[in-house]
Design an enzyme around this catalytic site. Sequence first.
Site, PDB file in Angstrom:
ATOM      1  N   ARG A  48       0.921  -1.275  -0.219  1.00  0.00           N
ATOM      2  CA  ARG A  48      -0.042  -0.135   0.078  1.00  0.00           C
ATOM      3  C   ARG A  48       0.890   1.199   0.017  1.00  0.00           C
ATOM      4  NH1 ARG A  48      -3.576  -2.726  -1.376  1.00  0.00           N
ATOM      5  NH2 ARG A  48      -5.589  -3.236  -0.357  1.00  0.00           N
ATOM      6  N   HIS A  76      -1.599   0.817  -9.438  1.00  0.00           N
ATOM      7  CA  HIS A  76      -2.260  -0.121  -8.598  1.00  0.00           C
ATOM      8  C   HIS A  76      -2.757  -1.357  -9.684  1.00  0.00           C
ATOM      9  CE1 HIS A  76      -4.215  -0.651  -4.306  1.00  0.00           C
ATOM     10  NE2 HIS A  76      -4.185  -1.828  -4.910  1.00  0.00           N
TER      11      HIS A  76
END
Length: 313
Positions: free
Chosen positions: A228, A276
């Site tokens: 993350r 992502h």
Amino acid sequence: MIPVVLASENPRGAEKWLALIQQHFPDLQAHIFSPDAGGPRTDVRAAIVWRPPAALFERYPALDLVFNMGAGVDAILRQPGMRESARIIRLEDAGLANTMIEYVVYYVSSITRGFAAYEQHKAERRWQPEIHEPVQAWPVGVMGTGVIGARIANTLSQLGYRVSGWSRSGKPIDGVTGYAGQEQLGAFLAASRILINVLPLTDATRNILDRQLLSQLPAGAVLINIGRGEHLVEEALIPLLDSGQLSRAVLDVTRTEPLPADHPFWMHPAITLTPHISGPTNHLLALAQIRAKLNDAMQGKPITGEVTRSNGY
Ligand code: GLV
């Protein structure tokens, strides 16, 4: 018929899940959460979500099975209003590990084999093999050895890399040297010329990739962050790249997504950015897994992949 509510920060995503459920799992009576659809619904006990809004838990106060459309559940745990007793279930692999392995192998091998040079050579019509160091010269460290991290670590070890894995408990993985906890973190970092972060985002791991930690890697190390964005202290990265402590960073995640257009990461030559995409959820595999777990949970059978809230994953 089992009523299920779908809630995703991406409305097109929710529609795709709905269409697949209707086609493949017609015994689930799914509908998409809408913030202005009237009073509370207490007949719905199960939800399938990705970064759900807080309003979901107000509108559906009886939810007791909350299935995540991905592996990382940080965005669910951040929401207030969910009952203490609600069970949160993350995806376990469901196709994610293979795509993340592809991503890692692509970047690791392009770095260790120096493939970028050949793009340049071709542009110059130059036929020139380059000398590269053998895989053994590129020890890799994988931070986070859950379902996905363990598969990444194991695959790299099968390709001949010397691989270390770091986690809270130091869980053993075939072909991988395990390091556990804070005490062994320094030794793990010193042994990681390529550091791959796959940790879950929790209070204990937020900002873990800071100047102090990254300075313990061997000089010229490479960072690959597929965890993350909030694991990385972004201000620390560019000075470490500019000083040569790190030679390259491959980032699939950033603190703010999409990355703002004026962010310095865009222009830095030693940073590779992807939006992502390293582990997109395979909808059908995910749904099959969720469907099986929903069945088991409703019959009171144990299920795996259940989040322990105090651990944050
Ligand atoms: C993606 O980021 C996931 O957590 O599955």
